[in-house]
Design a protein around this motif. Structure first.
Motif, PDB file in Angstrom:
ATOM      1  N   LEU A 161      -4.984  29.816  57.116  1.00 24.80           N
ATOM      2  CA  LEU A 161      -2.968  30.138  57.781  1.00 24.80           C
ATOM      3  C   LEU A 161      -2.974  29.550  56.179  1.00 24.80           C
ATOM      4  O   LEU A 161      -2.975  27.868  56.292  1.00 24.80           O
ATOM      5  CB  LEU A 161      -3.420  29.585  58.876  1.00 24.80           C
ATOM      6  N   GLU A 215      -5.549  27.871  63.058  1.00 23.05           N
ATOM      7  CA  GLU A 215      -6.667  28.543  63.076  1.00 23.05           C
ATOM      8  C   GLU A 215      -7.730  28.723  63.851  1.00 23.05           C
ATOM      9  O   GLU A 215      -8.432  29.295  64.362  1.00 23.05           O
ATOM     10  CB  GLU A 215      -7.172  27.995  62.292  1.00 23.05           C
ATOM     11  N   THR A 225       0.355  37.124  58.576  1.00 19.63           N
ATOM     12  CA  THR A 225      -0.590  35.645  57.504  1.00 19.63           C
ATOM     13  C   THR A 225       1.003  36.037  56.942  1.00 19.63           C
ATOM     14  O   THR A 225       1.502  35.140  56.024  1.00 19.63           O
ATOM     15  CB  THR A 225      -1.544  36.229  56.780  1.00 19.63           C
TER      16      THR A 225
END
Length: 258
Positions: free
Chosen positions: A58, A70, A2
């Motif tokens: 995200l 996602e 991420t």
């Protein structure tokens, strides 16, 4: 992942390929998405209230960069489960990664047994000097390797494999590069906190005979040692291997040894 900070960011996909290092033949492939944990956002104006974690979201930049949404992560295993599945796939195989320190920091916080990763970037820098930079896509393009799907896990593995196989072939054909073959970065190794030497720092200099520096540093880190890249006042132990006289510039000992 991420983001770039392993302290706060999480894994969203792991990919790997198992291949023959001599021929480049791909033997097996592994891929899994991973659903990050919910995230706590602290509201300092309401310290007396119980704070609930909020659903993970995200960053749009990551979605644009990787193409992962996602929806693709729904129902995926947790980071711990995904890392465990990857290490089971890897087994006793040597694990290579492009910028291994990055991968190592994310992976090894989810396993009790430290796993050493070998870095492909030093191989690329010595085999393909004078490139504008050593981003994976840059080196892949230099080798005329397709970079389609870059920033997805398995696609990056395929590019990395070509860089590694070609780079090692160049090393074998140019003996002057061989003395760097077991290069490692001290930052790739995380000290195991319950190791008997936790809090101590060890540094390696010279070539080892009975094992590579990678193996030595991996073993030391399992016993709690922090691996140092240079000798400082905080260094507790120095392991001195065989010195390459050409690199000593007239000295009898390496700079670390001195």
């Amino acid at each position: 992942t991420t983001g770039l900070d392993f302290n706060v960011d999480q894994i969203i996909e792991i990919g790997a390929i198992k291949f023959d290092l001599d021929t480049g033949e791909i033997l097996d492939t592994f891929q899994t998405f991973s659903l990050p944990d919910e995230v706590y956002y602290f509201d300092y104006d309401s310290e007396d209230e119980e704070i609930e974690p909020e659903p993970f979201e995200l960053d749009p930049f990551i979605v644009e960069l990787t193409g992962i949404t996602e929806d693709m992560l729904e129902g995926a295993p947790s980071n711990e489960e995904a890392v465990d599945a990857f290490f089971n796939f890897a087994g006793d195989c040597q694990i290579w990664a492009y910028n291994a320190g990055f991968d190592s920091r994310f992976l090894n916080q989810h396993t009790f047994e430290h796993k050493a990763l070998k870095d492909i970037i030093p191989i690329a820098k010595r085999a393909f000097p004078n490139l504008a930079n050593y981003k994976l896509a840059t080196v892949g393009s230099h080798l005329n390797v397709s970079t389609e799907g870059a920033h997805r896990a398995v696609a990056d593995c395929l590019i990395s494999k070509e860089v590694l196989v070609t780079g090692l072939k160049i090393h074998r054909e140019n003996p002057s590069l061989q003395h760097h073959e077991h290069h490692f970065k001290a930052s790739d190794y995380e000290a195991k906190e319950d190791g008997v030497f936790f809090g101590k720092t060890i540094v390696f200099t010279g070539a080892l005979v009975s094992m590579t520096k990678d193996n030595a540093a991996s073993t030391a880190s399992k016993y709690g040692f922090a691996i140092g890249s240079s000798v400082t006042k905080k260094t507790d132990y120095l392991v001195v291997g065989i010195q390459n006289l050409r690199l000593l510039a007239g000295h009898e000992k390496s700079s670390k040894h001195r």
